[in-house]
Structures are given as C-alpha cells and as structure tokens.
Write an enzyme that holds these catalytic residues in place. Sequence first.
Site, PDB file in Angstrom:
ATOM      1  N   SER A 130      38.149  39.728 -16.026  1.00  0.00           N
ATOM      2  CA  SER A 130      37.563  40.706 -15.114  1.00  0.00           C
ATOM      3  C   SER A 130      37.271  40.069 -13.768  1.00  0.00           C
ATOM      4  O   SER A 130      36.507  39.095 -13.679  1.00  0.00           O
ATOM      5  CB  SER A 130      36.268  41.266 -15.700  1.00  0.00           C
ATOM      6  OG  SER A 130      35.569  41.969 -14.694  1.00  0.00           O
ATOM      7  N   HIS A 170      41.706  42.610 -15.065  1.00  0.00           N
ATOM      8  CA  HIS A 170      40.804  43.737 -15.331  1.00  0.00           C
ATOM      9  C   HIS A 170      40.010  44.032 -14.061  1.00  0.00           C
ATOM     10  O   HIS A 170      39.315  43.162 -13.531  1.00  0.00           O
ATOM     11  CB  HIS A 170      39.883  43.351 -16.485  1.00  0.00           C
ATOM     12  CG  HIS A 170      38.958  44.421 -16.958  1.00  0.00           C
ATOM     13  ND1 HIS A 170      39.304  45.336 -17.917  1.00  0.00           N
ATOM     14  CD2 HIS A 170      37.675  44.698 -16.624  1.00  0.00           C
ATOM     15  CE1 HIS A 170      38.283  46.139 -18.157  1.00  0.00           C
ATOM     16  NE2 HIS A 170      37.265  45.777 -17.383  1.00  0.00           N
ATOM     17  N   ASP A 179      37.112  46.373 -12.446  1.00  0.00           N
ATOM     18  CA  ASP A 179      35.985  47.249 -12.755  1.00  0.00           C
ATOM     19  C   ASP A 179      35.639  48.107 -11.553  1.00  0.00           C
ATOM     20  O   ASP A 179      35.103  47.622 -10.554  1.00  0.00           O
ATOM     21  CB  ASP A 179      34.771  46.407 -13.158  1.00  0.00           C
ATOM     22  CG  ASP A 179      34.956  45.769 -14.523  1.00  0.00           C
ATOM     23  OD1 ASP A 179      35.206  46.511 -15.486  1.00  0.00           O
ATOM     24  OD2 ASP A 179      34.866  44.524 -14.612  1.00  0.00           O
ATOM     25  N   MET A 214      33.333  50.904 -10.101  1.00  0.00           N
ATOM     26  CA  MET A 214      32.010  51.513 -10.343  1.00  0.00           C
ATOM     27  C   MET A 214      31.610  52.343  -9.135  1.00  0.00           C
ATOM     28  O   MET A 214      31.805  51.918  -7.993  1.00  0.00           O
ATOM     29  CB  MET A 214      30.959  50.421 -10.574  1.00  0.00           C
ATOM     30  CG  MET A 214      31.327  49.448 -11.693  1.00  0.00           C
ATOM     31  SD  MET A 214      29.973  48.306 -11.997  1.00  0.00           S
ATOM     32  CE  MET A 214      30.752  47.137 -13.125  1.00  0.00           C
ATOM     33  N   HIS A 243      39.438  49.698 -15.140  1.00  0.00           N
ATOM     34  CA  HIS A 243      38.355  50.218 -15.977  1.00  0.00           C
ATOM     35  C   HIS A 243      37.458  51.047 -15.075  1.00  0.00           C
ATOM     36  O   HIS A 243      36.698  50.494 -14.271  1.00  0.00           O
ATOM     37  CB  HIS A 243      37.605  49.048 -16.627  1.00  0.00           C
ATOM     38  CG  HIS A 243      36.401  49.459 -17.421  1.00  0.00           C
ATOM     39  ND1 HIS A 243      35.433  48.549 -17.813  1.00  0.00           N
ATOM     40  CD2 HIS A 243      36.007  50.660 -17.918  1.00  0.00           C
ATOM     41  CE1 HIS A 243      34.491  49.188 -18.503  1.00  0.00           C
ATOM     42  NE2 HIS A 243      34.807  50.470 -18.575  1.00  0.00           N
ATOM     43  N   MET A 290      34.465  53.115 -14.287  1.00  0.00           N
ATOM     44  CA  MET A 290      33.100  53.498 -14.658  1.00  0.00           C
ATOM     45  C   MET A 290      32.611  54.452 -13.578  1.00  0.00           C
ATOM     46  O   MET A 290      31.778  54.107 -12.728  1.00  0.00           O
ATOM     47  CB  MET A 290      32.225  52.245 -14.773  1.00  0.00           C
ATOM     48  CG  MET A 290      32.532  51.451 -16.043  1.00  0.00           C
ATOM     49  SD  MET A 290      32.034  49.730 -15.919  1.00  0.00           S
ATOM     50  CE  MET A 290      33.461  49.077 -15.058  1.00  0.00           C
ATOM     51  N   MET A 311      32.924  49.049 -25.523  1.00  0.00           N
ATOM     52  CA  MET A 311      32.062  48.229 -24.666  1.00  0.00           C
ATOM     53  C   MET A 311      31.115  47.388 -25.524  1.00  0.00           C
ATOM     54  O   MET A 311      30.475  47.892 -26.443  1.00  0.00           O
ATOM     55  CB  MET A 311      31.230  49.105 -23.734  1.00  0.00           C
ATOM     56  CG  MET A 311      32.020  49.839 -22.639  1.00  0.00           C
ATOM     57  SD  MET A 311      32.941  48.752 -21.530  1.00  0.00           S
ATOM     58  CE  MET A 311      31.632  47.715 -20.855  1.00  0.00           C
ATOM     59  N   GLY A 345      28.147  48.178 -16.217  1.00  0.00           N
ATOM     60  CA  GLY A 345      27.492  48.133 -14.917  1.00  0.00           C
ATOM     61  C   GLY A 345      27.452  46.756 -14.281  1.00  0.00           C
ATOM     62  O   GLY A 345      27.512  46.651 -13.072  1.00  0.00           O
ATOM     63  N   PHE A 346      27.359  45.721 -15.096  1.00  0.00           N
ATOM     64  CA  PHE A 346      27.194  44.381 -14.534  1.00  0.00           C
ATOM     65  C   PHE A 346      27.907  43.340 -15.390  1.00  0.00           C
ATOM     66  O   PHE A 346      27.999  43.488 -16.610  1.00  0.00           O
ATOM     67  CB  PHE A 346      25.704  44.027 -14.452  1.00  0.00           C
ATOM     68  CG  PHE A 346      24.935  44.996 -13.593  1.00  0.00           C
ATOM     69  CD1 PHE A 346      24.874  44.825 -12.210  1.00  0.00           C
ATOM     70  CD2 PHE A 346      24.328  46.105 -14.155  1.00  0.00           C
ATOM     71  CE1 PHE A 346      24.193  45.746 -11.414  1.00  0.00           C
ATOM     72  CE2 PHE A 346      23.644  47.028 -13.365  1.00  0.00           C
ATOM     73  CZ  PHE A 346      23.577  46.839 -11.985  1.00  0.00           C
ATOM     74  N   GLY A 347      28.380  42.284 -14.735  1.00  0.00           N
ATOM     75  CA  GLY A 347      28.925  41.139 -15.449  1.00  0.00           C
ATOM     76  C   GLY A 347      27.799  40.225 -15.910  1.00  0.00           C
ATOM     77  O   GLY A 347      26.641  40.383 -15.506  1.00  0.00           O
ATOM     78  N   ASP A 372      34.966  44.518 -24.137  1.00  0.00           N
ATOM     79  CA  ASP A 372      34.602  44.175 -22.761  1.00  0.00           C
ATOM     80  C   ASP A 372      33.098  44.006 -22.665  1.00  0.00           C
ATOM     81  O   ASP A 372      32.339  44.943 -22.928  1.00  0.00           O
ATOM     82  CB  ASP A 372      35.088  45.303 -21.830  1.00  0.00           C
ATOM     83  CG  ASP A 372      34.750  45.062 -20.362  1.00  0.00           C
ATOM     84  OD1 ASP A 372      34.312  43.949 -20.015  1.00  0.00           O
ATOM     85  OD2 ASP A 372      34.937  46.009 -19.573  1.00  0.00           O
ATOM     86  N   GLY A 373      32.685  42.792 -22.260  1.00  0.00           N
ATOM     87  CA  GLY A 373      31.272  42.519 -22.042  1.00  0.00           C
ATOM     88  C   GLY A 373      30.776  41.360 -22.884  1.00  0.00           C
ATOM     89  O   GLY A 373      30.753  41.459 -24.112  1.00  0.00           O
ATOM     90  N   GLY A 374      30.433  40.257 -22.223  1.00  0.00           N
ATOM     91  CA  GLY A 374      29.890  39.110 -22.940  1.00  0.00           C
ATOM     92  C   GLY A 374      30.886  38.381 -23.821  1.00  0.00           C
ATOM     93  O   GLY A 374      30.494  37.604 -24.695  1.00  0.00           O
ATOM     94  N   GLY A 386      34.872  38.157 -17.985  1.00  0.00           N
ATOM     95  CA  GLY A 386      34.623  37.952 -16.562  1.00  0.00           C
ATOM     96  C   GLY A 386      34.031  36.588 -16.302  1.00  0.00           C
ATOM     97  O   GLY A 386      34.726  35.663 -15.874  1.00  0.00           O
TER      98      GLY A 386
HETATM   99  C1  DX5 Z   1      30.828  45.509 -17.229  1.00  0.00           C
HETATM  100  C2  DX5 Z   1      32.300  45.349 -16.923  1.00  0.00           C
HETATM  101  C3  DX5 Z   1      32.904  44.137 -17.493  1.00  0.00           C
HETATM  102  C4  DX5 Z   1      32.310  42.852 -16.948  1.00  0.00           C
HETATM  103  C5  DX5 Z   1      32.454  41.803 -17.963  1.00  0.00           C
HETATM  104  O1  DX5 Z   1      30.406  46.779 -16.870  1.00  0.00           O
HETATM  105  O2  DX5 Z   1      33.006  46.460 -17.465  1.00  0.00           O
HETATM  106  O3  DX5 Z   1      34.309  44.140 -17.332  1.00  0.00           O
HETATM  107  O4  DX5 Z   1      32.936  42.426 -15.772  1.00  0.00           O
HETATM  108  O5  DX5 Z   1      31.817  40.643 -17.485  1.00  0.00           O
HETATM  109  P1  DX5 Z   1      31.350  39.507 -18.514  1.00  0.00           P
HETATM  110  O6  DX5 Z   1      32.589  39.034 -19.225  1.00  0.00           O
HETATM  111  O7  DX5 Z   1      30.750  38.499 -17.633  1.00  0.00           O
HETATM  112  O8  DX5 Z   1      30.385  40.143 -19.471  1.00  0.00           O
HETATM  113 ZN    ZN Z   2      35.224  46.306 -17.533  1.00  0.00          ZN
END
Ligand code: DX5
Ligand code: ZN
Length: 218
Positions: free
Chosen positions: A6, A29, A31, A33, A62, A64, A133, A138-140, A171-173, A193
């Site tokens: 990401s 990827h 994102d 938003m 992606h 959002m 998800m 919303g956030f990395g 996706d996420g963490g 990400g």
């Molecule tokens: C969150 C995004 C993810 C995010 C993942 O809303 O959709 O794609 O960038 O970031 P990490 O891998 O740091 O959780």
């Molecule tokens: Zn994403």
Amino acid sequence: MQISPSILSADFANLQAELDRISTADWAHVDVMDNHFVPNLTLGLPVVEALVAVSPIPLDAHLMIEDPDRWAPGYAEVGCRSVTFHVEAAADPVALARAIRSVGARASIAIKPGTPFAPYADLLAEVDMVLVMTVEPGFGGQAFMADQMPKVREVRDAVRRHGGDIWVQVDGGVSAATIEQCAEAGADVFVAGSAVYGAASAADAIEELRALAVAHGH
Ligand code: DX5
Ligand code: ZN
C-alpha cells in the site's frame, strides 16, 4: 500468493520513485479516501491516472469512498487493473461490479471488520476478489485484527464452494508477524503498507512476505 504493497505509507511527494521501490510486487495498492466514508483524505482520480502512467506494476485501487456507484468505474477507465469498492457504500453492487468489469478491470468488494460476509455471499457470482479488512479502514499502521480470521475462512470456504478464480485479499496490519495466520485462513492477496515501506529494503520485505505466505498457504 500475491503481495500488494500500500502506497499509503509511501512518501507522497515522490510517488513515482516510491512505486519503483516495489517493482517486484504483484500490485501497487492505492487507498482512495474521501473524508466521508472514512475520516481521512488521500488522493483521487487525477493522481491515480498519473500513477497508472508511471507504475511498473498494475494498480489495485481500494476505494474507501461514498457513492462508489458513481465514481468507481472511472478508476477502471483510467487504467487500474483491479477496482475494489465497499459493500457498505454501494447502492447497487451487482451493477457496479458489472460496470467495472465491462471496462476490463477486475471488480472486488471490500467488507469492514464489523460487516458480516453472509449477506453478500451471492455477490461471488459478480466479483473477482473479496477484500476482508483486518483494521478499521482509514489509516495505515494500525494493529492487525486477528478476530477477522474466521471471516477470511468463511469467505475462502464460500469461494471454494462457488468455484472459479476468486481471490481473497486481506488489508491492514499485515506483516511478517501476522501474514502466516492470514495465509492459513485462506487469503491469497496480501496488502502491506507500513511493513513494506517502513523496511530498509522494500524488495526484501516483499520477498519475505511472499515466502511466508507460500509456506503457510493452501
Ligand atoms: C487502511 C488501508 C490500508 C493501509 C494498510 O484503511 O486500506 O491499505 O494502508 O496499512 P498497514 O499495512 O500499515 O496496516
Ligand atoms: Zn487498502
């Protein structure tokens, strides 16, 4: 097993160079938003179109955003090879998936952590991927939600019963510490990400993630 770093964790002032850092990945990827569907604002269609023109690998958008019915086909039209919209936001997901596919892109549905998959299982006939998800969008850099693994298994089982080449994305963490359980649960496309862009060598991080996914997947 595919890795989709990401660019949310990339240096936004140098996106072309940041895309080049992940040229060994399967996808980039992106994102999108809108500050309405999620409480954060990133980038939109004009920037994505510019990224398509310089990216060494295909873009995995992606979205959002609210009203994806109106906006999502545009991301396919500018050249994203995969376009994911949230079922929570789409008014007519069947028509939207068909519109995305008609432009030649893969169409995918995303579901937030609090959203069950079962009400949307019939959409498997219309999509190429389901994104589960593993953080609140919303956030990395947020903590991985292991409690979403039963949903990944549920989606994988439904895909198996349905047949066809439908991918399951998480996706996420996602990191070297968490990717194994995702692969074991049945995911086959992994967004990461901070785990990729925070590494000294993005290429090494991608290779490590891919190797772990292959070792623990089905
Ligand atoms: C969150 C995004 C993810 C995010 C993942 O809303 O959709 O794609 O960038 O970031 P990490 O891998 O740091 O959780
Ligand atoms: Zn994403």
